[in-house]
Write a protein that holds these residues in place. Structure first.
Motif, PDB file in Angstrom:
ATOM      1  N   ALA A  49     -57.615  16.231  27.334  1.00 15.03           N
ATOM      2  CA  ALA A  49     -58.314  15.485  28.381  1.00 15.03           C
ATOM      3  C   ALA A  49     -57.458  15.477  29.641  1.00 15.03           C
ATOM      4  O   ALA A  49     -56.238  15.624  29.565  1.00 15.03           O
ATOM      5  N   ALA A  50     -58.115  15.292  30.781  1.00 14.30           N
ATOM      6  CA  ALA A  50     -57.392  15.198  32.047  1.00 14.30           C
ATOM      7  C   ALA A  50     -58.096  14.212  32.962  1.00 14.30           C
ATOM      8  O   ALA A  50     -59.294  13.948  32.819  1.00 14.30           O
ATOM      9  N   ASN A  57     -62.277  11.639  38.574  1.00  7.66           N
ATOM     10  CA  ASN A  57     -62.795  12.701  37.706  1.00  7.66           C
ATOM     11  C   ASN A  57     -62.024  12.767  36.398  1.00  7.66           C
ATOM     12  O   ASN A  57     -60.798  12.641  36.380  1.00  7.66           O
ATOM     13  N   THR A  58     -62.763  12.985  35.322  1.00  4.46           N
ATOM     14  CA  THR A  58     -62.161  13.190  34.014  1.00  4.46           C
ATOM     15  C   THR A  58     -62.829  14.380  33.337  1.00  4.46           C
ATOM     16  O   THR A  58     -63.934  14.787  33.714  1.00  4.46           O
ATOM     17  N   TYR A  59     -62.129  14.928  32.350  1.00  2.00           N
ATOM     18  CA  TYR A  59     -62.669  16.082  31.629  1.00  2.00           C
ATOM     19  C   TYR A  59     -62.113  16.072  30.214  1.00  2.00           C
ATOM     20  O   TYR A  59     -60.938  15.729  30.009  1.00  2.00           O
ATOM     21  N   TYR A  60     -62.959  16.450  29.248  1.00  2.00           N
ATOM     22  CA  TYR A  60     -62.566  16.425  27.843  1.00  2.00           C
ATOM     23  C   TYR A  60     -62.977  17.733  27.163  1.00  2.00           C
ATOM     24  O   TYR A  60     -63.983  18.337  27.515  1.00  2.00           O
ATOM     25  N   PHE A  68     -62.951   9.997  22.695  1.00  3.35           N
ATOM     26  CA  PHE A  68     -61.712   9.734  23.429  1.00  3.35           C
ATOM     27  C   PHE A  68     -62.041   9.361  24.869  1.00  3.35           C
ATOM     28  O   PHE A  68     -62.998   9.881  25.456  1.00  3.35           O
ATOM     29  N   THR A  69     -61.203   8.496  25.433  1.00  3.32           N
ATOM     30  CA  THR A  69     -61.346   8.116  26.836  1.00  3.32           C
ATOM     31  C   THR A  69     -59.973   8.117  27.496  1.00  3.32           C
ATOM     32  O   THR A  69     -59.058   7.441  27.021  1.00  3.32           O
ATOM     33  N   ILE A  70     -59.854   8.870  28.577  1.00  6.43           N
ATOM     34  CA  ILE A  70     -58.617   8.894  29.342  1.00  6.43           C
ATOM     35  C   ILE A  70     -58.770   7.957  30.541  1.00  6.43           C
ATOM     36  O   ILE A  70     -59.834   7.881  31.162  1.00  6.43           O
ATOM     37  N   SER A  71     -57.693   7.256  30.859  1.00  6.65           N
ATOM     38  CA  SER A  71     -57.717   6.347  32.005  1.00  6.65           C
ATOM     39  C   SER A  71     -56.314   6.274  32.587  1.00  6.65           C
ATOM     40  O   SER A  71     -55.342   6.681  31.942  1.00  6.65           O
ATOM     41  N   ARG A  72     -56.217   5.767  33.796  1.00  9.99           N
ATOM     42  CA  ARG A  72     -54.909   5.642  34.431  1.00  9.99           C
ATOM     43  C   ARG A  72     -54.867   4.375  35.276  1.00  9.99           C
ATOM     44  O   ARG A  72     -55.899   3.891  35.763  1.00  9.99           O
ATOM     45  N   SER A  80     -53.457   6.470  29.872  1.00 11.75           N
ATOM     46  CA  SER A  80     -53.747   6.134  28.482  1.00 11.75           C
ATOM     47  C   SER A  80     -54.813   7.051  27.902  1.00 11.75           C
ATOM     48  O   SER A  80     -55.601   7.644  28.650  1.00 11.75           O
ATOM     49  N   LEU A  81     -54.810   7.134  26.596  1.00 18.20           N
ATOM     50  CA  LEU A  81     -55.841   7.878  25.880  1.00 18.20           C
ATOM     51  C   LEU A  81     -56.322   7.001  24.736  1.00 18.20           C
ATOM     52  O   LEU A  81     -55.590   6.806  23.753  1.00 18.20           O
ATOM     53  N   GLN A  82     -57.513   6.447  24.880  1.00 14.58           N
ATOM     54  CA  GLN A  82     -58.120   5.666  23.819  1.00 14.58           C
ATOM     55  C   GLN A  82     -58.847   6.612  22.880  1.00 14.58           C
ATOM     56  O   GLN A  82     -59.718   7.372  23.316  1.00 14.58           O
ATOM     57  N   MET A  83     -58.465   6.577  21.609  1.00 13.76           N
ATOM     58  CA  MET A  83     -59.029   7.504  20.633  1.00 13.76           C
ATOM     59  C   MET A  83     -59.761   6.712  19.555  1.00 13.76           C
ATOM     60  O   MET A  83     -59.139   5.935  18.822  1.00 13.76           O
TER      61      MET A  83
END
Length: 127
Positions: A49-50, A57-60, A68-72, A80-83
């Protein structure tokens, strides 16, 4: 230089959840797109993920979409990466990485595009 330190890995049963965090220090965090990669034994490092510099913008990869969810948080210099709904095939060492990009909306998806890496954190999902 940017120093990255991951945390939050561990052992979890299939269907469970983990939250990985990556703390950054050094250069201005908001100048970097951030990514998460993983590497399982005997396999190449894989993009997961990015997220862009401003978090717009995010991408998986397909295999983690919806789980999964990426956040900053640029004020706290963390990504963070919520899995959720973890599967045994998610087992790997997970790395966060920083990509120095000029664009506020772009990010890389290949390891070679990233400039700095953390040491990794192990995630093991049992069946």
């Amino acid at each position: 230089q940017v120093q990255l330190v991951e945390s939050g890995g561990g052992l979890v049963q299939a269907g469970g959840s983990l939250r990985l965090s990556c703390a950054a220090s050094g250069r201005t965090f908001s100048n970097y797109a951030m990514g998460w990669f993983r590497q399982a034994p005997g396999k190449e490092r894989e993009f997961v993920a990015a997220i862009s510099r401003a978090g717009v913008n995010t991408y998986y990869i397909d295999s983690v979409k919806g789980r999964f969810t990426i956040s900053r948080d640029n004020a706290k210099n963390t990504v963070s990466l919520q899995m959720n709904s973890l599967k045994p095939e998610d087992t790997a060492v997970y790395y966060c990485a920083a990509d120095r990009v000029a664009s506020s909306v772009a990010f890389g998806t290949r390891p070679v595009e990233y400039d700095y890496w953390g040491q990794g954190t192990q995630v093991t999902v049992s069946s």
